[in-house]
Enzyme design. Structure first.
Site, PDB file in Angstrom:
ATOM      1  N   CYS A  80     -39.149  39.271 -68.115  1.00  0.00           N
ATOM      2  CA  CYS A  80     -39.509  38.426 -66.970  1.00  0.00           C
ATOM      3  C   CYS A  80     -40.906  38.809 -66.471  1.00  0.00           C
ATOM      4  O   CYS A  80     -41.882  38.562 -67.166  1.00  0.00           O
ATOM      5  CB  CYS A  80     -38.438  38.522 -65.893  1.00  0.00           C
ATOM      6  SG  CYS A  80     -38.521  37.154 -64.705  1.00  0.00           S
ATOM      7  N   GLU A 108     -30.805  42.637 -69.371  1.00  0.00           N
ATOM      8  CA  GLU A 108     -30.268  43.775 -68.618  1.00  0.00           C
ATOM      9  C   GLU A 108     -29.246  43.349 -67.566  1.00  0.00           C
ATOM     10  O   GLU A 108     -28.556  44.189 -67.003  1.00  0.00           O
ATOM     11  CB  GLU A 108     -31.413  44.583 -67.992  1.00  0.00           C
ATOM     12  CG  GLU A 108     -31.971  44.061 -66.674  1.00  0.00           C
ATOM     13  CD  GLU A 108     -32.904  42.854 -66.798  1.00  0.00           C
ATOM     14  OE1 GLU A 108     -32.939  42.228 -67.876  1.00  0.00           O
ATOM     15  OE2 GLU A 108     -33.579  42.530 -65.802  1.00  0.00           O
ATOM     16  N   HIS A 147     -33.076  37.654 -68.843  1.00  0.00           N
ATOM     17  CA  HIS A 147     -32.757  39.021 -68.426  1.00  0.00           C
ATOM     18  C   HIS A 147     -31.560  39.600 -69.191  1.00  0.00           C
ATOM     19  O   HIS A 147     -30.437  39.559 -68.694  1.00  0.00           O
ATOM     20  CB  HIS A 147     -32.401  39.034 -66.939  1.00  0.00           C
ATOM     21  CG  HIS A 147     -33.565  38.835 -66.029  1.00  0.00           C
ATOM     22  ND1 HIS A 147     -34.350  39.870 -65.599  1.00  0.00           N
ATOM     23  CD2 HIS A 147     -34.064  37.719 -65.451  1.00  0.00           C
ATOM     24  CE1 HIS A 147     -35.295  39.404 -64.778  1.00  0.00           C
ATOM     25  NE2 HIS A 147     -35.138  38.095 -64.682  1.00  0.00           N
TER      26      HIS A 147
END
Lengths: 719, 222
Positions: free
Chosen positions: B86, B196, B194
């Site tokens: 990002c 994560e 994302h």
């Protein structure tokens, strides 16, 4: 610089009534200076002093075994076990948002986040409850766009997930939208920071962003009604900078961990004035400020401007002097201002120095302790007539009327502009019912909801107040969470009108009764009055923000119905259509009484649901829009159709309280029915999930058509 | 594997990235933007999401000129792994470690939702746990994710098989549906979605763990 003379016009421009000014003279025994007048005005306005509502707010239940700190601090603190606490509050930013929607909403979010982290908590969840005028009103689309961008722009950059909220439209908000921002944070229960100053001669330290002229007089503006001079008030709106706020958060948490903080207070409404008085007052100390030391963004600022500025992202702290170097280094690391601007003094005195002049010299305690308090006259809202000639509608057309209206349409247009997943602990994102966030590093989670049905409150403030609390209780229960505590954001019109005051009194009584019955205390809150434009008030809107605890994620009810699941309703259905969403949206009729809330049933049914979570595939509360809307929303989220047996309007769209819709497999349904019979809880089979159409009684429509309408109506109305 | 996660002022996914690396079995060190060197023995540098320097000037532009940026560039030049997510992807394009730029979303709005991605190449340490063409679900949350690059470079990225992920339904107008790209040596990955945020089923999915596990698997062999 010469200061203006104190004239009756100047006094009136500060929002002080003649009798309030007399009171001021009685306290200080002389004419105030210009700066002193500004300070009194800031401390005595409705926004800071709660002068109209205090008498009634005292009646609310604020204690319980789970409550660590109730109202009076920046936010409420509630025990969640294992030495941890959740800290939360909801606050309005209505007037600024109407004047400048993007910045007004953004700084509302910023303010509530600071309220939470000033207590030592890292914010972990945000919500916002928004009320706008009719989509056809020329300002509405602009306000919706600006407010949503402002909320998102601030929260997203700060890095807190927005996990819930409400958006409604009604003509009463045409000239006065509501922006109620909620934030919750997490801290160790033994590491909460309060605003009580202690020790004489302790340095008073200014932290964060520099002071500019923005927002001078903002709290006074927020306590006035709007009229056609509104455009001139734009300079009273503050400008937010989430980048500074994020650094301020990190720096404050590091500072708190260093042991340097005696007390800390964020500079919100009335900035430096309110924060300094608050810390001195709570610690029974005086405060001396030397304004030349205040970090300033603009040149030639006066004492008056510095004391009343509402520049954002600022904090005031009383420091342990031996920790100064360590504390300063933290702020240097984060490139933020750190300035000693004064000290605590033993006497009851608020002494403001600028240059070589004394700009204000006031008794400190009198500023907060003697704020006027009114027992305003009020009249009880007359009992609403029962609904007569309730309509009978084609149920599919009724559903279309609801899901095609922006208040009940799918809200992805709004919540997809908010980062709902930052911090990577979001378990249940916005969309359907309460948001759920894992407590970082544990198997526990917290659930968040915000609720109110303003139509009910207008028709019947007492039942409407109860209902807002009960609906919050149900939304938390429906995800399996134990309802812990609430925060109230009371948005009303002009309290000097007895009928408006009657709405406020009635709603507070109802909220109090429900919170007591449900062991659901109020731990923080905010009152926003004078929400009127040219003499017309908003629908009374006491927003209830609430937090629930899942002591293990195994307790979470988060599933969606699967093909063939049975639909069952917990609770009694009588078919109450008074003040219903169907009546309002399909017929533009706001008639009848609000539904009655049986608090014993609310409690019993909530406990039953939580005790039988393994017998459910999915659950949701039934609220406005009734069974038809809830069944459609649940089915649509699962990409399924649904068939309800009932065809009559009262059963499908009635808004009886203390009810849940659950989805069960046949085996689950039988087990749940046995449990309900044993517990004496009403439970009935109402239909079945599956297929690709929605049918009520004999009428049906393809799911795809309805889904298309549901998912496009919001943007079509205001996008 | 040792992972360094960099924190800029305004980063807000730094903790999330550190948690994901740790969950995959890495040792994580946190690095401050004012540092001028990386700790010894770092295998992979993670540049997290967020709003470094408030997105002022241009997203990632100021971070790309902060003291730690030259250490990251030197790490990449030595053949070290870099993962930018990002805002981290934006920083990598601003440093020139990856080509192209991330422009304002075509719809002009911030967008947060879970999207489907196609694994466009399995030929990288980040993606070799999947077959080419596999579909994964990662969240996106950005205002400026519209990947833009000149025609010549785009042709080169395709020819060299350097598009790592493509959106199945393009949310932001990115050219060629590009969600993530690799450097020439395939050791620097930048992506807007994302991973994560999806490393534990409780988060609604765990596809992101595939990326971290692939990377760790490669380290174990090295």
């Amino acid at each position: 610089m010469t200061e203006p003379d104190i004239t009756p016009e100047l006094i009136a421009a500060h929002g002080l009534k003649p009798d309030e000014y007399e009171r001021l003279l009685g306290i200080i025994g002389r004419e105030p200076t210009f700066t002193e007048l500004g300070i009194f005005s800031a401390m005595w306005n409705e926004h800071c002093s709660y002068k109209s509502s205090k008498k009634w707010l005292r009646t609310l239940p604020t204690t319980g075994p789970q409550v660590i700190c109730g109202p009076g601090e920046n936010a409420g603190v509630v025990d969640i076990g294992d030495g941890q606490a959740v800290i939360f509050k909801m606050e309005s930013h209505n007037h600024p948002s109407y004047i400048e929607p993007h910045q007004g909403a953004a700084t509302g979010v910023g303010g509530i986040l600071r309220d939470v982290f000033t207590m030592g908590a890292r914010p972990i969840a945000a919500m916002n409850a928004l009320s706008f005028g009719l989509p056809s009103h020329p300002k509405t689309a602009h306000l919706v766009k600006g407010v949503v961008e402002g909320v998102g722009g601030y929260g997203n950059a700060f890095g807190v997930p927005t996990v819930g909220g409400e958006v409604r439209f009604h003509r009463s908000y045409n000239g006065n939208c509501l922006v109620n921002a909620f934030a919750a944070g997490l801290a160790d229960a033994d590491k909460i920071f309060y605003s009580v100053a202690s020790g004489v001669g302790m340095p008073v330290v200014y932290l964060g962003a520099k002071t500019g002229r923005d927002g001078v007089g903002g709290a006074t503006m927020a306590s006035a009604e709007f009229d056609d001079t509104i455009e001139e008030k734009r300079p009273t709106v503050q400008v937010g900078d989430p980048f500074t706020e994020k650094r301020l958060l990190e720096a404050c948490l590091e500072l708190m961990a260093s042991g340097a903080v005696i007390s800390i207070q964020d500079m919100g409404a009335a900035g430096l004035t309110c924060s300094a008085v608050e810390m001195g007052d709570k610690g029974d100390l005086g405060i001396k400020l030397q304004l030349d030391a205040v970090p300033q963004r603009e040149s030639n600022m006066t004492a008056y401007e510095m004391m009343l500025s509402e520049s954002q992202e600022r904090m005031l702290m009383v420091l342990k002097p031996e920790k100064e170097a360590e504390a300063r280094a933290i702020f240097v690391k984060w490139d933020l201002d750190f300035a000693i601007v004064g000290e605590t003094i033993p006497e009851d005195r608020f002494l403001i120095l600028h240059g070589n002049e004394i700009k204000a010299d006031l008794p400190l305690k009198a500023l907060s302790g003697t704020a006027p308090e009114y027992d305003r006259p009020w009249v009880e809202t007359p009992k609403a007539a029962a609904l007569t000639d309730a309509p009978e509608v084609d149920p599919i057309e009724g559903l279309r009327a609801l899901i095609g209206a922006p208040s009940y349409a799918h809200k992805a247009w709004v919540y997809e502009q908010y980062d709902s997943m930052v911090m990577a602990d979001t378990v249940r994102a916005p969309g359907l019912g309460a948001g759920v966030v894992r407590v970082h590093g544990t198997g526990k989670a917290l659930a968040f909801t915000s609720d109110v049905t303003p139509r009910y409150v207008k028709a019947n403030p007492f039942e409407g107040g109860k209902q807002a609390v009960a609906e919050a209780y149900r939304n938390l229960s429906a995800v399996g969470a134990l309802p812990l505590a609430t925060t109230d954001n009371l948005n009303f019109g002009n309290p000097e009108k007895p009928e408006i005051m009657g709405q406020l009194v009635g709603a507070i009584k109802g909220i109090g009764e429900a919170c007591r019955a449900l062991d659901f205390p109020i731990v923080s809150g905010n009152v926003s009055l004078y929400n009127e434009t040219d003499g017309t008030g908003i629908l009374p809107t006491p927003t209830i923000g609430a937090v629930g605890l899942l002591s293990s994620l195994d307790e979470l009810i988060s599933g969606l119905p699967t093909e063939g699941c049975l639909a069952l309703v917990i609770g009694e259905t009588a078919g109450h259509l008074g003040q219903s969403a169907l009546l309002a949206e399909m017929f533009d009729r706001e008639e009848g009484d609000a539904p009655t809330v049986d608090l014993a049933a609310e409690r019993k049914h909530g406990e039953f649901l939580r005790a039988n979570r393994e017998k459910l595939t999915a659950a949701t509360d039934l609220a406005d829009g009734g069974l038809a809307l809830a069944a459609f929303e649940m089915a649509e989220a699962a990409g399924l159709g649904v068939a309800l047996d009932a065809a009559d309007t009262a059963t499908l769209f009635g808004e009886d309280q203390a009810r849940y819709l659950v989805a069960c497999t046949e085996a689950q349904a039988q087990a749940l029915e046995a449990a309900a019979a044993a517990a004496g809880v009403p439970l009935s089979r109402v239909g079945r999930f599956g297929s690709d159409s929605v049918s009520f009684g004999g009428k049906s429509a393809p799911l795809a058509d309805l889904s298309g309408l549901y998912r496009s109506a919001f943007e079509a109305a205001v996008g | 594997m040792k992972a360094a996660v960099i924190t800029f002022p305004g980063s807000n996914c730094d903790r999330d990235l550190a948690v994901a690396f740790e969950a995959a079995g890495a040792e994580v060190v946190r690095v401050w933007h004012k540092d001028t060197s990386l700790p010894e023995g770092v295998d992979v540098v993670g540049i997290p999401g967020g709003f470094s320097f408030g997105d002022y000037l241009r997203c990632g532009a100021i971070a790309a000129r902060s003291p730690i940026a030259s250490a990251v560039a030197a790490h990449a030049a030595r053949g070290g792994f870099v993962l930018g997510i990002c805002n981290g992807f934006q920083v990598l394009t601003e440093t020139g470690l990856l080509p192209g730029a991330l422009m304002r979303n075509a719809g002009l709005k911030f967008i947060c939702k879970t999207v489907e991605l196609e694994v466009a190449t399995a030929d990288s340490a980040f993606t070799d746990g999947w077959a080419k063409g596999a579909v994964v679900r990662f969240p996106v949350a950005h205002h400026d994710g519209n990947y833009t690059v000149d025609a010549e470079t785009l042709a080169r990225l395709r020819a060299e098989d350097r598009v790592a992920f493509r959106y199945r339904a393009n949310p932001n107008g990115a050219m060629d549906d590009i969600a993530g790209v690799l450097s020439e040596n395939r050791r620097v990955l930048g992506l807007m979605p994302h991973p994560e945020r999806v490393v534990d089923p409780v988060q609604g999915g765990s596809d992101g763990m595939g990326l971290f596990r692939s990377l760790l698997g490669r380290m174990a062999l090295a």
